[in-house]
Design an enzyme around this catalytic site. Structure first.
Site, mmCIF file in Angstrom:
data_model
loop_
_atom_site.group_PDB
_atom_site.id
_atom_site.type_symbol
_atom_site.label_atom_id
_atom_site.label_comp_id
_atom_site.label_asym_id
_atom_site.label_seq_id
_atom_site.Cartn_x
_atom_site.Cartn_y
_atom_site.Cartn_z
ATOM 1 N N ALA B 44 0.833 -1.203 0.000
ATOM 2 C CA ALA B 44 0.000 0.000 0.000
ATOM 3 C C ALA B 44 0.871 1.258 0.000
ATOM 4 O O ALA B 44 0.681 2.157 -0.812
ATOM 5 C CB ALA B 44 -0.944 -0.017 1.199
ATOM 6 N N ARG B 333 -12.249 -20.906 5.134
ATOM 7 C CA ARG B 333 -11.230 -20.869 6.184
ATOM 8 C C ARG B 333 -11.801 -20.908 7.599
ATOM 9 O O ARG B 333 -11.349 -21.668 8.445
ATOM 10 C CB ARG B 333 -10.399 -19.588 6.042
ATOM 11 C CG ARG B 333 -9.502 -19.599 4.832
ATOM 12 C CD ARG B 333 -8.736 -18.303 4.693
ATOM 13 N NE ARG B 333 -7.879 -18.393 3.508
ATOM 14 C CZ ARG B 333 -7.113 -17.403 3.053
ATOM 15 N NH1 ARG B 333 -7.087 -16.244 3.680
ATOM 16 N NH2 ARG B 333 -6.368 -17.572 1.997
ATOM 17 N N LEU B 444 -3.656 -8.378 -1.343
ATOM 18 C CA LEU B 444 -2.660 -7.765 -2.230
ATOM 19 C C LEU B 444 -3.370 -6.819 -3.184
ATOM 20 O O LEU B 444 -2.921 -5.707 -3.455
ATOM 21 C CB LEU B 444 -1.917 -8.855 -3.013
ATOM 22 C CG LEU B 444 -1.181 -9.896 -2.150
ATOM 23 C CD1 LEU B 444 -0.496 -10.929 -3.045
ATOM 24 C CD2 LEU B 444 -0.152 -9.230 -1.254
HETATM 25 C C1 FAD Z 1 2.007 -15.605 5.296
HETATM 26 C C2 FAD Z 1 1.035 -14.696 4.602
HETATM 27 C C3 FAD Z 1 0.599 -14.984 3.314
HETATM 28 C C4 FAD Z 1 -0.292 -14.127 2.655
HETATM 29 N N1 FAD Z 1 -0.689 -14.461 1.390
HETATM 30 C C5 FAD Z 1 -1.536 -13.617 0.737
HETATM 31 C C6 FAD Z 1 -1.925 -13.914 -0.600
HETATM 32 O O1 FAD Z 1 -1.535 -14.923 -1.195
HETATM 33 N N2 FAD Z 1 -2.756 -13.047 -1.227
HETATM 34 C C7 FAD Z 1 -3.220 -11.911 -0.614
HETATM 35 O O2 FAD Z 1 -3.946 -11.154 -1.243
HETATM 36 N N3 FAD Z 1 -2.843 -11.612 0.648
HETATM 37 C C8 FAD Z 1 -2.026 -12.426 1.349
HETATM 38 N N4 FAD Z 1 -1.650 -12.114 2.635
HETATM 39 C C9 FAD Z 1 -2.064 -10.821 3.223
HETATM 40 C C10 FAD Z 1 -1.216 -9.664 2.662
HETATM 41 O O3 FAD Z 1 0.115 -10.088 2.511
HETATM 42 C C11 FAD Z 1 -1.190 -8.417 3.559
HETATM 43 O O4 FAD Z 1 -2.464 -8.117 4.006
HETATM 44 C C12 FAD Z 1 -0.669 -7.210 2.798
HETATM 45 O O5 FAD Z 1 0.555 -7.508 2.171
HETATM 46 C C13 FAD Z 1 -0.498 -5.995 3.689
HETATM 47 O O6 FAD Z 1 0.127 -4.946 2.968
HETATM 48 P P1 FAD Z 1 0.299 -3.504 3.598
HETATM 49 O O7 FAD Z 1 0.993 -2.676 2.587
HETATM 50 O O8 FAD Z 1 -1.015 -3.032 4.073
HETATM 51 O O9 FAD Z 1 1.193 -3.694 4.889
HETATM 52 P P2 FAD Z 1 2.657 -4.327 5.131
HETATM 53 O O10 FAD Z 1 3.196 -5.002 3.950
HETATM 54 O O11 FAD Z 1 2.550 -5.090 6.399
HETATM 55 O O12 FAD Z 1 3.570 -3.072 5.352
HETATM 56 C C14 FAD Z 1 3.574 -2.338 6.526
HETATM 57 C C15 FAD Z 1 4.606 -1.250 6.409
HETATM 58 O O13 FAD Z 1 4.441 -0.353 7.484
HETATM 59 C C16 FAD Z 1 5.667 -0.115 8.117
HETATM 60 N N5 FAD Z 1 5.346 0.256 9.496
HETATM 61 C C17 FAD Z 1 4.488 -0.343 10.359
HETATM 62 N N6 FAD Z 1 4.422 0.340 11.506
HETATM 63 C C18 FAD Z 1 5.246 1.390 11.379
HETATM 64 C C19 FAD Z 1 5.613 2.464 12.223
HETATM 65 N N7 FAD Z 1 5.083 2.618 13.440
HETATM 66 N N8 FAD Z 1 6.531 3.348 11.771
HETATM 67 C C20 FAD Z 1 7.075 3.230 10.534
HETATM 68 N N9 FAD Z 1 6.746 2.245 9.694
HETATM 69 C C21 FAD Z 1 5.845 1.347 10.111
HETATM 70 C C22 FAD Z 1 6.482 -1.346 7.894
HETATM 71 O O14 FAD Z 1 7.837 -1.033 7.977
HETATM 72 C C23 FAD Z 1 6.047 -1.722 6.477
HETATM 73 O O15 FAD Z 1 6.801 -0.982 5.555
HETATM 74 C C24 FAD Z 1 -0.766 -12.971 3.301
HETATM 75 C C25 FAD Z 1 -0.345 -12.687 4.592
HETATM 76 C C26 FAD Z 1 0.523 -13.547 5.256
HETATM 77 C C27 FAD Z 1 0.871 -13.252 6.675
#
Ligand code: FAD
Ligand code: SF4
Ligand code: FES
Lengths: 255, 641
Positions: B44, B333, B444
Site C-alpha cells: 500500500a 477458512r 494484495l
Molecule cells: C504468510 C502470509 C501470506 C499471505 N498471502 C496472501 C496472498 O496470497 N494473497 C493476498 O492477497 N494476501 C495475502 N496475505 C495478506 C497480505 O500479505 C497483507 O495483508 C498485505 O501484504 C499488507 O500490505 P500492507 O501494505 O497493508 O502492509 P505491510 O506489507 O505489512 O507493510 C507495513 C509497512 O508499514 C511499516 N510500518 C508499520 N508500523 C510502522 C511504524 N510505526 N513506523 C514506521 N513504519 C511502520 C512497515 O515497515 C512496512 O513498511 C498474506 C499474509 C501472510 C501473513
C-alpha cells in the site's frame, strides 16, 4: 541439546567488537536458529545483560532480513536463510561461532546487525522500468514465452540478503546486481533501457566499495535462493555491449 | 460525531467514475508545493508514495525495516485477484464485487468493494509494465489459478512468491522516485505519534531506531500504510515486526477504529512445537484440494504422525467430510479452523501437544501417484519437512489454525480518509473492503488498489481544498509537546526495570485473546478476557523489564512500545466482540448459532460497521455505527452442508 555459542558483540558502529562465549543448555532440536537465539536473549535479559541484536522479520525465508555468518558460512551450513535453519542440523555439545556479514560496504551497526543500504542505492540507480502509474497497455498485449518468464522469475527471486557478498573473498555484489539486471534484460518491458540500466547499476556498485568478481562461485553456493552465476555472465555481456554502444555514440559525433 | 461514508450516489457501476469527476484537482504546477508523509512502504505505502511522487508531490516515506523491500507484504504466497476474465469463464467486475461482498458476510460497504473490483484490472497491467514476472502459459499469455471462495479462475501469481514480486515491483517504482528526488526515504525509522493541529493531521513524530533520536516531520497530509495487527495474538503468520502502533497512536488522536474484533484465522498452519515458538508458518490453502483432514474417533494421547498408520480406517473421523458432505475439506477458512479447534477441545487432537489435526495425502498419492502430488505440492512438502523434520509423502502432515489477517483497522470514508481530516489509512491498516472475512488473494489487490489507483485521486480533493499555504511547521508548540510525550514514554518504559520480559507479557496477552477472542467467542469468556487484559496492562506498566538505553539500537525498547499498544488494542477487540452478539464471517458468537451449530447472522440488528472513538486513558470507548445499505445484493446466509 547443549551448545556453546561464540558470538560477535559490538556495541555500535565505531566501537571495537569481540567474541563472547555463552553456554546454552536449553536447546530443543525443533527450534529454529533464531528461536535458539531468542531463548538465549531471554536468559541474558533476566541477568540484566544487553541481548544480542540481530536482524530478522518474516522468519519464513523471504524478507531477506536475517543475516548471520554461522561457522564460517553465511546463513550456516545449509543453503537456506538463517531463519529457516533448525537446531537439528547441529550436534549436541557443538560449539557454534556466529558473526555478522563482513564487508566494507556493509558496516556493522550493532552486534550481528549490518547496514545494507548500499543494496538499496544500487537499485535506485537503475533497478526499475521507467513507467508511471496508469496509462500502461493491457497486461496481455505483449506475450512472453513461458521459458523467458520463468528465467526472469528465477532471477527476480533474489531476497537481497547479502549472503553472496558475505561469502565472497572479494566482497563482490555481482550476483545480487546481476539478478536484477537479468530480470529486466530478459523481459521485453526492460529492453528500452537495458543499456543505461546496467551502466548505472554497475557504476553505483563500484562506488559503494564492493569488490570485483574473480569467478570463485562462492556466492552461488551460499545463495539461499539458488540465484545462478549465469546471471553474472549475462550482466557482463549486457555491460560490454552497453559500453561499446555508448562509445559509438560518443565518437559518432551526431547531434 | 457523525460518520459520513461519502459513498457517491448513483448506479453502482458509475459511482467511482462520477466521484473522480467531482473531486477537486491540484494544479500540476502547485503539486510541488505540497508535502505528504507516507508511513509504511509495503504494497500500500510503496505504491502510494511512488504514484504521488510521480504526480509531483513531495513525499517523505518511512519504514521500520532496513529497506522497503522487507515489508510484510513480501511474504504473501498465493496470488492476487483481478477481474480480467482472461480465462473466458464468466468472470466480471460485478462477479468479483459479488464474491467479495458475500465472502465478507455482508459487512462491507458496497461502493468501496465495487471500486476495488473495478480497479483490479489496472493493477495487473501496471505490474506487468513494471516487469513483474507473473506465471505464464506456453502461449506466452498470463496464467491464472482458482482460489478459495471463487468459482472462476482469476488469481494471478508468481510461483508461491506473489507478494514478493508485487512488492519488488512497487519498490522499484518507489526507488525511481527516490532517485528523482521526489521521495525521501527514512529506513529504520518508527513513527510513534501523529500530530493534529486545529483538527487536521499535520505531521508525525518518529524515532530513529539506530540513534534513538526523536524527531518531528510536518506535512499537508499523512498516510498510514502500516499493515495489520495480527501479532496482538503473539503467535501469528505475520512477520515479527508487524504491529498496531501507528494506527493505535492515530486512534488516540481521534481516528476511529473499526471492527477490531474481525480477525481471520487460517486453518492450515504448522502447529506450535514448544514454548520457544516465535511465529507460525502458513501452509498454502491449496493443500486442502487433495489432503483429507482427520483425527482419531477415540482420543489417542500424543499420537505422532509416524504412528498415524496404526489407526484403522474405521477408527478415523474425517470430520469435515462428515459434517459438510457437499464442500468436504474445501469449506471456507473460518469453518475449517473452527472445526479443527473443536476436535482438539474434545481431546481428540494429535501430536505431542494435542493441538493439531492430520492433513493426509495417502489417498491422493495412491490415486494419482507420487509424481502428480509432488508436481502440485513439492515445494510445500519440502518446506514442511524442513521445519518439522517429518516427510509428508510418508505420513500425514499436522496442521493447526493460526491468526493470519485483520479485517478491522482504522475507519476510513470512501476517500480513504480517517475521521481526522488529512489523515488517511491504506492497505491492511484500514477496515475498508473485506467486511467480516477476507477472501484469499484479495489483500494484495486491496493494498495496490488503494496505493496506485485510489489515493492519487482522492488526496487531491483534500489538498486543493486546504491550499498549499495551510501548513504548520515543526516549531509549533503542538509538535514540541508531541516530542516531549514520546520522549517521556520511552524514558518511562526504560525506568520500570521490573521482573518480566516484554515477550512474557506479549505471550500472556496472546494466549488470553486466543482463548476468549479467537475462533469462537461468548459473553462470559469475553468478560474474563477484558478483566485479564486490564490486569495485565496494569502489571506491564509496573513490572516490565526493558534493558538497554534510549540512544542506541534497542530492539527490546521497540518491542515494549508495540506491546504496550497491543495491550490497549486487545481490550477494544474484546469490547467489539462483546457488542456484536451475532455470528458473522470470522466472528463466531456461540450465542448466535443455528440448531446444527453453524454461524447465524442477525441482519436486523447488526448490519453496521462498528467504529470506536477513544475517550481518554482507561475510559470506555464510544461506539459509533455506520449502517450498511445494500442496494445491489440480497443478503443470504452462508451454507456449506
Ligand atoms: C504468510 C502470509 C501470506 C499471505 N498471502 C496472501 C496472498 O496470497 N494473497 C493476498 O492477497 N494476501 C495475502 N496475505 C495478506 C497480505 O500479505 C497483507 O495483508 C498485505 O501484504 C499488507 O500490505 P500492507 O501494505 O497493508 O502492509 P505491510 O506489507 O505489512 O507493510 C507495513 C509497512 O508499514 C511499516 N510500518 C508499520 N508500523 C510502522 C511504524 N510505526 N513506523 C514506521 N513504519 C511502520 C512497515 O515497515 C512496512 O513498511 C498474506 C499474509 C501472510 C501473513
Ligand atoms: S543473490 Fe542470493 S545471496 Fe545474494 S542477495 Fe540475492 S538472495 Fe541473497
Ligand atoms: S527473517 Fe525473513 S528471511 Fe529470514
Amino acid at each position: 541439546m547443549k551448545i556453546t555459542l561464540k558470538v560477535w558483540r559490538q556495541k555500535s558502529k565505531d566501537a571495537k567488537g569481540e567474541f563472547k562465549t555463552y553456554q546454552h543448555d536449553h536447546v530443543s532440536s525443533d527450534m529454529s536458529f533464531l528461536e535458539m537465539m531468542d531463548v538465549l536473549n531471554t536468559q541474558l535479559i533476566k541477568k540484566g545483560e544487553d541481548p544480542i541484536h540481530f536482524d530478522h522479520d518474516c522468519r519464513e525465508g523471504i524478507c531477506g532480513m536475517c543475516s548471520m555468518y554461522i561457522n564460517g558460512q553465511p546463513h550456516g551450513p545449509l543453503q537456506t536463510t538463517t531463519c529457516q535453519l533448525h537446531m537439528r542440523t547441529f550436534k549436541d555439545g557443538e560449539t557454534i561461532t556466529v558473526e555478522p556479514w563482513r564487508a566494507q560496504a556493509f558496516p556493522v551497526i550493532k552486534d550481528l546487525v549490518v547496514d545494507r543500504s548500499a543494496f538499496d542505492r544500487i537499485q535506485q540507480a537503475g533497478g526499475y522500468v521507467n513507467v508511471n502509474t496508469g496509462g500502461v497497455p493491457d497486461a496481455n498485449v505483449i506475450p512472453i514465452s513461458k521459458k523467458i518468464a520463468d528465467e526472469a522469475f528465477d532471477a527476480a527471486a533474489c531476497i537481497g540478503c547479502g549472503a553472496c557478498v558475505a561469502a565472497c573473498k572479494n566482497a563482490s555484489a555481482m550476483l545480487f546486481v546481476s539478478a536484477k539486471v537479468s530480470q529486466f534484460a530478459l523481459l521485453p518491458q526492460g529492453h528500452a533501457e537495458r543499456k543505461e540500466r546496467v551502466e548505472k547499476m554497475v557504476e553505483q556498485m563500484d562506488t559503494e566499495g564492493f569488490g570485483s568478481c574473480t569467478n570463485t562461485r562462492a556466492c552461488e553456493a551460499e545463495c539461499p535462493k539458488a540465484i545462478s552465476v549465469a546471471n553474472i555472465a549475462r550482466m557482463n555481456r549486457e555491460y560490454f555491449s552497453a559500453m561499446v554502444s555508448s562509445y559509438e555514440v560518443k565518437v559518432g559525433g551526431g547531434e | 460525531m457523525k460518520l459520513e461514508s461519502k459513498s457517491p450516489e448513483g448506479p453502482l457501476a458509475e459511482k467511482w467514475t462520477k466521484h473522480k469527476f467531482n473531486l477537486k484537482l491540484v494544479n500540476p504546477a502547485n503539486k510541488r508545493k505540497y508535502e505528504i508523509i507516507v508511513v509504511g512502504t509495503g504494497l500500500a505505502g510503496a505504491s502510494a508514495a511512488a504514484s504521488l511522487g510521480e504526480l509531483g508531490y513531495n513525499v517523505k516515506a518511512f519504514c521500520f525495516q532496513d529497506s522497503p523491500r522487507r515489508a510484510h507484504s513480501i511474504a504473501a504466497q498465493g496470488g492476487i485477484n483481478a477481474a480480467k476474465n482472461y480465462q473466458n469463464d464468466g468472470d466480471s467486475i460485478y462477479r468479483l464485487f459479488y464474491d467479495t461482498i458475500k465472502g465478507g458476510d455482508y459487512r462491507a460497504r458496497e461502493a468501496n468493494v465495487y471500486r476495488l473490483a473495478e480497479v483490479s484490472v489496472n493493477i495487473i497491467d501496471q505490474c506487468v509494465a513494471q516487469g513483474v514476472p507473473f506465471a505464464r502459459e506456453y502461449g506466452g499469455l498470463l496464467a491464472n489459478r482458482s482460489f478459495g471462495g471463487a468459482q472462476v479462475s482469476r488469481t494471478f501469481y508468481a510461483r508461491g512468491q506473489t507478494g514478493q514480486q508485487l512488492l519488488l515491483g512497487a519498490y522499484s517504482a518507489l526507488n525511481r522516485q527516490i532517485a528523482n528526488g521526489k521521495v525521501k526515504m527514512y529506513n529504520r525509522t518508527e513513527m510513534l505519534d501523529v500530530v493534529v493541529v486545529d483538527g487536521k493531521a499535520r505531521g508525525i513524530v518518529t524515532r530513529d531506531l539506530i540513534t534513538g533520536k526523536i524527531e518531528a516531520h510536518s506535512a499537508h497530509a499523512v498516510l498510514l500504510c502500516t499493515g495489520g495487527y495480527g501479532n496482538v495474538f503473539y503467535l501469528s503468520t505475520n512477520a515479527k515486526g508487524s504491529n498496531v502502533t501507528a494506527a493505535w497512536r492515530a486512534h488516540k488522536k481521534g481516528a476511529l477504529f473499526a471492527n477490531p474484533c474481525f480477525t481471520q484465522i487460517h486453518p492450515t498452519c504448522i502447529p506450535v512445537s514448544g514454548d520457544h515458538q516465535s511465529k507460525l508458518t502458513l501452509m498454502s490453502e491449496s493443500l486442502r484440494n487433495d489432503g483429507r483432514v482427520w483425527v482419531p474417533k477415540v482420543a489417542v494421547k500424543g499420537l505422532k504422525a509416524k504412528d498415524a498408520k496404526s489407526i484403522a480406517e474405521a477408527d478415523r473421523d474425517y470430520f469435515l467430510e462428515r459434517k459438510y458432505p457437499s464442500f468436504g475439506n474445501l469449506v471456507p477458512r473460518d469453518v475449517a479452523s473452527r472445526n479443527g479447534k473443536m476436535m482438539c477441545d474434545e481431546g481428540r487432537g494429535v501430536g505431542a501437544t494435542g493441538l493439531a489435526v492430520f492433513l493426509d495425502f495417502a489417498d491422493a498419492i495412491k490415486r494419482d501417484g507420487r509424481d502428480v502430488i509432488s508436481a502440485k505440492y513439492g515445494n510445500l512438502f519440502d518446506m514442511y519437512k524442513q521445519i518439522t523434520g517429518d516427510d509428508p509423502y510418508e505420513m500425514p502432515m499436522m496442521i493447526f489454525p493460526a491468526v493470519h489477517y485483520t479485517m478491522g483497522g482504522l475507519w476510513v470514508d470512501y476517500n480513504l480518509m480517517t475521521s481526522v481530516p488529512g489523515l488517511y489509512a491504506l492497505g491492511e491498516a484500514n477496515f475498508s473492503d473485506h467486511g467480516a472475512n477476507r477472501l484469499g488473494a484479495s489483500a494484495l489487490m486491496q493494498g495496490l488498489a488503494d496505493g496506485y489507483f485510489v489515493i492519487p485521486y482522492t488526496i487531491g480533493d483534500y489538498l486543493a481544498g486546504i491550499g498549499w499555504n495551510d501548513k504548520v511547521s515543526t516549531d509549533h508548540p503542538v509538535f514540541k509537546e508531541a516530542i516531549d510525550t514520546v520522549n517521556s514514554r520511552v524514558q518511562k518504559l526504560l525506568s520500570i526495570k521490573g521482573k518480566k520480559t516484554v515477550d512474557e507479557f506479549h505471550r500472556e496477552l496472546g494466549l488470553t485473546l486466543w482463548e476468549y477472542c479467537g475462533m469462537s467467542r461468548n459473553d462470559a469468556g469475553l468478560k474474563i478476557a477484558k478483566k485479564k487484559i486490564q490486569e495485565l496492562r496494569t502489571e506491564f506498566w509496573q513490572n516490565v523489564d526493558v534493558v538497554g538505553s534510549a540512544n542506541e539500537l534497542n530492539m527490546e525498547l521497540e518491542k515494549a512500545g508495540r506491546v504496550a499498544d497491543f495491550l490497549e488494542l486487545g481490550e477494544l477487540m474484546v469490547d467489539d466482540a462483546l457488542d456484536r452478539k451475532e455470528s458473522c464471517g470470522c466472528h463466531f458468537r456461540e450465542e448466535s448459532q443455528t440448531t446444527d451449530g453453524e454461524a447465524l447472522r442477525i441482519d436486523n440488528d447488526y448490519t453496521y460497521s462498528s467504529a470506536w472513538e477513544y475517550k481518554g486513558e482507561n475510559q470506555p470507548e464510544e461506539l459509533h455505527k455506520e449502517e450498511l445499505k445494500f442496494e445491489n445484493v440480497k443478503l443470504t446466509q452462508r451454507s456449506y452442508k
